[in-house]
Motif scaffolding. Structure first.
Motif, PDB file in Angstrom:
ATOM      1  N   VAL A 261      64.239  56.028 -30.648  1.00 24.81           N
ATOM      2  CA  VAL A 261      64.129  54.568 -30.809  1.00 24.81           C
ATOM      3  C   VAL A 261      62.689  54.176 -31.122  1.00 24.81           C
ATOM      4  CG1 VAL A 261      64.310  52.365 -29.587  1.00 24.81           C
ATOM      5  CG2 VAL A 261      66.148  54.052 -29.393  1.00 24.81           C
ATOM      6  N   LEU A 262      61.739  54.793 -30.430  1.00 21.64           N
ATOM      7  CA  LEU A 262      60.326  54.476 -30.632  1.00 21.64           C
ATOM      8  C   LEU A 262      59.879  54.769 -32.056  1.00 21.64           C
ATOM      9  CD1 LEU A 262      57.426  53.823 -29.529  1.00 21.64           C
ATOM     10  CD2 LEU A 262      57.251  56.286 -28.996  1.00 21.64           C
ATOM     11  N   THR A 263      60.173  55.960 -32.537  1.00 25.99           N
ATOM     12  CA  THR A 263      59.723  56.327 -33.882  1.00 25.99           C
ATOM     13  C   THR A 263      60.412  55.492 -34.945  1.00 25.99           C
ATOM     14  OG1 THR A 263      61.352  58.141 -33.859  1.00 25.99           O
ATOM     15  CG2 THR A 263      59.084  58.697 -33.268  1.00 25.99           C
ATOM     16  N   ASN A 264      61.688  55.203 -34.715  1.00 21.32           N
ATOM     17  CA  ASN A 264      62.408  54.386 -35.695  1.00 21.32           C
ATOM     18  C   ASN A 264      61.929  52.942 -35.676  1.00 21.32           C
ATOM     19  OD1 ASN A 264      64.741  54.187 -37.647  1.00 21.32           O
ATOM     20  ND2 ASN A 264      65.294  52.619 -36.160  1.00 21.32           N
ATOM     21  N   ARG A 265      61.618  52.416 -34.486  1.00 26.28           N
ATOM     22  CA  ARG A 265      61.114  51.047 -34.398  1.00 26.28           C
ATOM     23  C   ARG A 265      59.811  50.899 -35.176  1.00 26.28           C
ATOM     24  NH1 ARG A 265      59.902  50.625 -29.107  1.00 26.28           N
ATOM     25  NH2 ARG A 265      62.081  50.186 -28.584  1.00 26.28           N
ATOM     26  N   TYR A 266      58.946  51.900 -35.052  1.00 23.70           N
ATOM     27  CA  TYR A 266      57.684  51.859 -35.799  1.00 23.70           C
ATOM     28  C   TYR A 266      57.956  51.698 -37.292  1.00 23.70           C
ATOM     29  CZ  TYR A 266      53.682  53.703 -38.365  1.00 23.70           C
ATOM     30  OH  TYR A 266      52.668  53.860 -39.277  1.00 23.70           O
TER      31      TYR A 266
END
Length: 374
Positions: free
Chosen positions: A36-41
């Protein structure tokens, strides 16, 4: 007697110490947090999915680098069905009117890569326009006898899954048969697969007598990773009774057995698989693709868990702990190219010309590691 008891105690202490040093995979929730973190970025950086991509020149966002990202996004959506992910992918397709770069006449595998996500979105919510152009383009290829289009190994990941998807979607085996013919042309007639080393030369430029600085053949990490991903994604979609299925299973097994022994002690793979001193260092995309293949192979009973779990665990922890920045940016990602020297230097803070395919590779790998943690 006392010395024997002491020896037993020391052995137990050593065993405990070794177990404590052994790496373990994190929990499902931790893996999901990093997905989720990498995709949110990325989604925050690209709020408009249809925006053109500008590097050394301007390109439409349905190019292959972005298409690989959407492959990973769809795997994230399957595990974490946030409507924002689905809408983001649909908006991308709609922005291009579900079309391909260079239109339906294209035979280029890179241009077909977007079709993988178009077909997946059609399967979720059937709408004929979503697959109109990708099917028309593949049908146009099949109107000829030409089968030598895939003359670089990246093409296998970009296009093979599309043929497998169309077979699954339509029930027509003409697609899987043509895929096999084209794959075998790349492997055998063009001779890009080395039967001895069980690895692929990226294209004809790297066939012997071309050598790396240490005198060995040049096997580019991400290029071989693309073939691993091609086998995985083709097997995902291909009907179980396909007569050529064993060829793809065997290829996946042979390649991953070969790459298993080439993993660095820190869990990454070098950009040059047989010359670790040629632009040596950590690299995320090739590592993620090998991790994807190994985790999928274990999950599907094609690889021995006891043999591959240590490599899977080391690779995941290497990427998770060393590549991912606090804001979700992925470091140690080699830029586009076709050999070890391209996109250098590759560091924790270096910025590749395209970020999207690296995230796609990571999300594909993470989705399979997530399934592995039970």
């Amino acid at each position: 007697m006392q010395s024997k008891r002491l020896a037993v105690m020391l052995a137990a202490m050593l065993l405990t110490a070794n177990l404590s040093l052994a790496q373990q995979l994190p929990s499902k929730s931790e893996i999901m947090e990093q997905m989720v973190l990498t995709n949110r970025y990325f989604m925050n950086k690209w709020p408009d999915p249809g925006q053109n991509v500008i590097t050394n020149k301007e390109r439409p966002s349905n190019l292959w680098t972005r298409a690989v990202y959407y492959e990973g996004l769809m795997e994230l959506y399957a595990l974490h069905p946030d409507k924002a992910y689905y809408d983001y992918a649909v908006s991308w397709g709609e922005a291009h009117q579900w079309g391909l770069r260079n239109d339906v006449e294209t035979r280029h595998a890179d241009n077909h890569c977007a079709g993988q996500t178009y077909i997946m979105l059609h399967q979720i919510e059937p709408k004929p326009e979503r697959i109109r152009d990708i099917q028309a383009s593949i049908d146009g290829m099949m109107d000829s006898y030409k089968i030598d289009d895939w003359d670089w190994i990246d093409a296998l990941q970009m296009a093979m899954p599309v043929f497998a998807q169309l077979t699954s979607l339509t029930g027509d085996k003409k697609y899987s048969e043509r895929m096999y013919q084209m794959y075998m042309d790349t492997k055998v007639r063009q001779g890009l697969f080395n039967e001895t080393d069980n690895l692929w030369w990226r294209d004809s430029d790297f066939l012997p007598p071309y050598q790396e600085p240490n005198g060995n053949d040049c096997y580019w990490s991400r290029g071989n990773g693309w073939v691993v991903a091609a086998m995985v994604r083709t097997l995902e979609y291909l009907p179980q009774d396909d007569p050529h299925r064993y060829e793809y299973v065997q290829m996946l097994q042979r390649m991953l057995k070969a790459t298993l022994t080439l993993q660095r002690t820190d869990g990454f793979w070098n950009v040059s698989l047989h010359d670790p001193t040629h632009y040596e260092g950590k690299e995320t995309s090739g590592t993620a693709l090998f991790l994807y293949g190994m985790a999928w192979g274990v999950n599907n009973g094609l690889l021995e868990k006891d043999v591959y779990m240590p490599a899977i665990t080391k690779a995941w922890n290497a990427i998770a702990k060393e590549s991912i920045h606090d804001n979700g940016y992925l470091g140690y990602l080699q830029g586009t190219g076709k050999e070890p020297k391209d996109g250098q230097p590759v560091t924790y803070t270096s910025k590749p010309d395209f970020e999207d395919y690296g995230l796609g590779c990571f999300l594909l790998a993470a989705s399979q590691v997530y399934h592995l943690v039970d």
